[in-house]
Design a protein around this motif. Sequence first.
Motif, short mmCIF file in Angstrom:
data_model
loop_
_atom_site.label_atom_id
_atom_site.label_comp_id
_atom_site.label_asym_id
_atom_site.label_seq_id
_atom_site.Cartn_x
_atom_site.Cartn_y
_atom_site.Cartn_z
N LYS A 121 6.06 31.61 39.50
CA LYS A 121 5.79 32.52 39.32
C LYS A 121 5.00 33.54 40.15
O LYS A 121 4.64 32.62 41.31
CB LYS A 121 4.42 32.57 37.92
CG LYS A 121 5.01 32.59 36.11
CD LYS A 121 3.51 32.15 35.52
CE LYS A 121 3.93 32.57 34.42
NZ LYS A 121 3.10 32.13 33.77
N LEU A 122 5.52 34.49 40.19
CA LEU A 122 4.93 35.25 41.53
C LEU A 122 3.89 35.99 41.69
O LEU A 122 3.50 36.54 40.51
CB LEU A 122 6.32 36.70 41.77
CG LEU A 122 7.88 35.74 42.08
CD1 LEU A 122 8.32 37.43 42.74
CD2 LEU A 122 7.48 35.00 43.11
N TYR A 123 3.22 35.31 42.18
CA TYR A 123 1.65 35.92 42.15
C TYR A 123 1.41 36.61 43.13
O TYR A 123 1.96 36.78 44.46
CB TYR A 123 0.32 34.80 42.34
CG TYR A 123 0.33 34.25 40.91
CD1 TYR A 123 0.10 34.43 39.63
CD2 TYR A 123 1.13 32.83 41.02
CE1 TYR A 123 0.22 33.49 38.45
CE2 TYR A 123 1.27 32.32 40.18
CZ TYR A 123 1.01 32.25 38.84
OH TYR A 123 1.16 31.07 37.24
N PRO A 124 0.34 37.95 43.36
CA PRO A 124 -0.34 38.17 44.33
C PRO A 124 -0.25 38.50 45.62
O PRO A 124 -0.03 38.49 46.70
CB PRO A 124 -1.07 40.11 43.85
CG PRO A 124 -0.66 39.86 42.44
CD PRO A 124 -0.58 38.61 41.93
N GLY A 125 -0.97 36.90 45.20
CA GLY A 125 -1.62 35.40 46.85
C GLY A 125 -0.67 34.99 47.20
O GLY A 125 -1.13 34.71 48.75
N TYR A 126 0.32 35.13 46.88
CA TYR A 126 1.44 34.02 47.51
C TYR A 126 2.70 35.26 48.71
O TYR A 126 2.86 36.28 47.27
CB TYR A 126 2.20 33.73 46.49
CG TYR A 126 1.26 32.49 45.77
CD1 TYR A 126 0.72 31.12 46.96
CD2 TYR A 126 0.39 32.23 44.65
CE1 TYR A 126 0.27 30.49 46.41
CE2 TYR A 126 -0.08 31.41 44.70
CZ TYR A 126 -1.02 30.31 45.09
OH TYR A 126 -0.96 29.53 44.20
#
Length: 70
Positions: A24-29
């Motif tokens: 999943k695309l998370y804001p921190g990555y």
Amino acid sequence: MYTIVDDTKEKRRFRTDRGAWIEKLYPGYRVCKYEHPVDAEIAKNFIESKENRQDLKVIPIKEIKMKEIG
């Protein structure tokens, strides 16, 4: 923009700039992004060679701004 993905299993995994695979695309990555498809293809071939894989893909993406995430 283009990125590298792994579609071998039922879920798509994205390559981060630190070398990890996330589902999943998370804001921190930060996902690896390339401006030109040739640059993405060269990076894909390098990763396949380094990790002994043959199943990676290069896909086009649009840039997501932090405002759109949350």
